[in-house]
Write a protein that holds these residues in place. Structure first.
Motif, PDB file in Angstrom:
ATOM      1  N   LYS A   2      30.134   1.250  72.550  1.00 57.43           N
ATOM      2  CA  LYS A   2      29.300   2.240  72.327  1.00 57.43           C
ATOM      3  C   LYS A   2      28.230   2.328  71.398  1.00 57.43           C
ATOM      4  O   LYS A   2      27.253   3.269  71.538  1.00 57.43           O
ATOM      5  N   GLN A   3      28.227   1.488  70.457  1.00 59.32           N
ATOM      6  CA  GLN A   3      27.034   1.306  69.589  1.00 59.32           C
ATOM      7  C   GLN A   3      25.729   0.647  70.542  1.00 59.32           C
ATOM      8  O   GLN A   3      24.596   1.112  70.286  1.00 59.32           O
ATOM      9  N   GLN A   4      25.996  -0.181  71.449  1.00 61.92           N
ATOM     10  CA  GLN A   4      25.028  -0.538  72.280  1.00 61.92           C
ATOM     11  C   GLN A   4      24.506   0.474  73.086  1.00 61.92           C
ATOM     12  O   GLN A   4      23.208   0.668  73.156  1.00 61.92           O
ATOM     13  N   LEU A   5      25.322   1.275  73.465  1.00 63.98           N
ATOM     14  CA  LEU A   5      24.894   2.639  74.415  1.00 63.98           C
ATOM     15  C   LEU A   5      24.169   3.638  73.623  1.00 63.98           C
ATOM     16  O   LEU A   5      22.872   3.976  74.057  1.00 63.98           O
ATOM     17  N   GLU A   6      24.362   3.757  72.248  1.00 65.95           N
ATOM     18  CA  GLU A   6      23.692   4.635  71.334  1.00 65.95           C
ATOM     19  C   GLU A   6      22.323   4.085  71.344  1.00 65.95           C
ATOM     20  O   GLU A   6      21.363   4.755  71.201  1.00 65.95           O
ATOM     21  N   ALA A   7      22.149   2.706  70.931  1.00 68.81           N
ATOM     22  CA  ALA A   7      20.997   2.138  70.579  1.00 68.81           C
ATOM     23  C   ALA A   7      20.188   2.242  71.898  1.00 68.81           C
ATOM     24  O   ALA A   7      18.873   2.568  71.822  1.00 68.81           O
ATOM     25  N   ILE A   8      20.676   2.050  72.775  1.00 67.05           N
ATOM     26  CA  ILE A   8      19.813   2.166  74.183  1.00 67.05           C
ATOM     27  C   ILE A   8      19.202   3.478  74.471  1.00 67.05           C
ATOM     28  O   ILE A   8      18.232   3.869  74.656  1.00 67.05           O
ATOM     29  N   SER A  10      18.883   5.796  72.029  1.00 63.31           N
ATOM     30  CA  SER A  10      17.755   6.063  70.925  1.00 63.31           C
ATOM     31  C   SER A  10      16.516   5.555  71.256  1.00 63.31           C
ATOM     32  O   SER A  10      15.510   6.193  71.208  1.00 63.31           O
ATOM     33  N   THR A  11      16.642   4.448  71.944  1.00 65.62           N
ATOM     34  CA  THR A  11      15.274   3.722  72.236  1.00 65.62           C
ATOM     35  C   THR A  11      14.635   4.257  73.621  1.00 65.62           C
ATOM     36  O   THR A  11      13.271   4.643  73.490  1.00 65.62           O
ATOM     37  N   GLY A  17       9.400   9.954  75.085  1.00 65.30           N
ATOM     38  CA  GLY A  17       8.728  11.146  74.285  1.00 65.30           C
ATOM     39  C   GLY A  17       7.248  10.601  74.063  1.00 65.30           C
ATOM     40  O   GLY A  17       6.488  11.302  73.932  1.00 65.30           O
ATOM     41  N   GLU A  18       7.000   9.050  74.070  1.00 63.55           N
ATOM     42  CA  GLU A  18       5.758   8.764  73.980  1.00 63.55           C
ATOM     43  C   GLU A  18       4.835   8.704  75.194  1.00 63.55           C
ATOM     44  O   GLU A  18       3.630   8.372  75.214  1.00 63.55           O
ATOM     45  N   CYS A  19       5.581   8.788  76.390  1.00 63.46           N
ATOM     46  CA  CYS A  19       4.808   8.666  77.539  1.00 63.46           C
ATOM     47  C   CYS A  19       3.682   9.735  77.726  1.00 63.46           C
ATOM     48  O   CYS A  19       4.004  10.883  77.436  1.00 63.46           O
ATOM     49  N   ASP A  20       2.501   9.532  78.211  1.00 61.04           N
ATOM     50  CA  ASP A  20       1.478  10.299  78.464  1.00 61.04           C
ATOM     51  C   ASP A  20       1.032  10.116  79.833  1.00 61.04           C
ATOM     52  O   ASP A  20      -0.131  10.780  80.260  1.00 61.04           O
ATOM     53  N   GLU A  63      27.077  10.292  80.988  1.00 63.13           N
ATOM     54  CA  GLU A  63      26.416  11.251  80.343  1.00 63.13           C
ATOM     55  C   GLU A  63      25.106  10.992  79.828  1.00 63.13           C
ATOM     56  O   GLU A  63      24.124  11.734  79.789  1.00 63.13           O
ATOM     57  N   ALA A  64      25.144   9.587  79.288  1.00 68.66           N
ATOM     58  CA  ALA A  64      23.716   9.241  78.853  1.00 68.66           C
ATOM     59  C   ALA A  64      22.618   9.035  80.030  1.00 68.66           C
ATOM     60  O   ALA A  64      21.577   9.598  79.976  1.00 68.66           O
ATOM     61  N   LYS A  65      23.332   8.708  81.168  1.00 70.17           N
ATOM     62  CA  LYS A  65      22.319   8.817  82.234  1.00 70.17           C
ATOM     63  C   LYS A  65      21.681   9.986  82.673  1.00 70.17           C
ATOM     64  O   LYS A  65      20.482  10.054  82.870  1.00 70.17           O
ATOM     65  N   ALA A  66      22.826  10.747  82.670  1.00 69.76           N
ATOM     66  CA  ALA A  66      22.363  12.343  83.160  1.00 69.76           C
ATOM     67  C   ALA A  66      21.479  12.973  82.125  1.00 69.76           C
ATOM     68  O   ALA A  66      20.236  13.604  82.253  1.00 69.76           O
TER      69      ALA A  66
END
Length: 339
Positions: A2-8, A10-11, A17-20, A63-66
């Protein structure tokens, strides 16, 4: 896990968000959602979990993927909107700026004079006919009463293509073809190119243009010829133009004349254009020779006629005061733009 999923997550959220650009968005999609992406790799590790934890973890990953797919879609829409706005800004047209003029083509001076001449003669009831540029010896010479020993048959004057074929030296050949196929009354002009083996200079060219005219009917006289040509000269050069007829010789007309008009440059006083004479020769003409009529099946005892030949190139140069006939054929845009 779960921690690994949350890290992915967040990253990924921060990176998206930085993609332009759409190219960067595609890279994020492949990196996190592709077949070899980080979430796919995380799903492959679920075999290590207890059976009871697998459904819960699978649901969290999906859910993360969606969520990432939704985020990528939203960011793509924003980027497309920004790119469209930038493109529209760059392509903005200042409607207050003057427009660019588009140059249109013009008629060549030869065609302008030709059209004027056709209009003049059609207003007198003449039809326009055409003939082949490659002619036989019969139509170009023999039928026009040009004997075999006449200088016009010399190889120095005529371009021969074979024993009996040549490039026509005059459009009079079309008159013969017309008289063979039409019954009088006949009233025609025949414009076209002709060819003679002349040296190229300011007043001569191996390719030039003529307009032949022919009238055949009952009671046609020399007075009719003079009336038509005087009317033509006044239409082309102006009502004040004087016309002079001089005796001459042509094998296919009898009597024959050459026609001069008063110089438009000096009004007949004499100048360099008319070589001090006050007159400029524009054409040759005459009454159709009885032998020519007879060779075409027209009875010279019943019908008579007149013919004339006008040099279109000379007429154009005198009308526009062009000093060198070669300018008409060189396609120099600087010259043509003046008309």
């Amino acid at each position: 896990m779960k921690q690994q999923l949350e890290a992915i997550k967040s990253t990924a959220i921060a990176a998206i968000g930085e993609c332009d650009s759409l190219a960067q968005i595609d890279e994020m999609r492949v990196k996190y959602l592709g077949k070899k992406g980080e979430l796919t790799a995380l799903l492959k590790q679920m075999g290590k979990l207890d059976p009871a934890e697998r459904p819960i973890m699978g649901q969290l990953v999906n859910e993360a993927k969606a969520g990432l797919e939704t985020l990528i879609g939203e960011r793509s829409a924003v980027i497309k909107k920004n790119e469209t706005a930038l493109k529209l800004k760059e392509e903005t047209i200042d409607i207050t700026m003057p427009g660019k003029a588009h140059k249109t083509g013009k008629l060549h001076p030869l065609n302008t004079v030709l059209n004027d001449m056709i209009d003049i003669f059609q207003s007198m009831g003449f039809d326009v006919v055409d003939g082949p540029e490659v002619e036989t010896d019969y139509y170009n010479f023999e039928a026009l009463n040009v004997p075999a020993d006449h200088p016009a048959r010399d190889m120095q004057d005529t371009f021969y293509l074979g024993e009996n074929l040549l490039l026509r030296t005059q459009t009079s050949a079309a008159q013969i073809r017309t008289m063979e196929n039409r019954k009088p009354p006949i009233r025609i002009i025949c414009p076209g190119r002709v060819f003679r083996a002349d040296e190229v200079d300011a007043t001569h060219s191996p390719v030039f243009h003529q307009i032949e005219g022919l009238v055949v009917d009952k009671g046609v006289t020399m007075c009719d010829l003079k009336g038509v040509l005087e009317q033509f000269a006044h239409e082309i050069y102006g009502k004040d133009t004087k016309v002079k007829f001089r005796p001459s010789f042509f094998p296919f007309t009898e009597p024959s004349v050459e026609v001069d008009v008063s110089c438009s440059e000096c009004g007949g006083k004499g100048c360099r254009v008319c070589k001090g004479s006050g007159w400029i020769e524009i054409l040759g003409a005459g009454m159709v020779h009885p032998k020519v009529l007879a060779s075409c099946g027209i009875d010279p005892e019943v019908y008579s006629g007149f013919a004339f030949g006008i040099g279109l190139d000379r007429l154009t140069t005198t009308r526009y005061k062009i000093s060198d006939i070669r300018l008409l054929f060189e396609n120099d845009k600087r010259f043509l733009d003046q008309f």
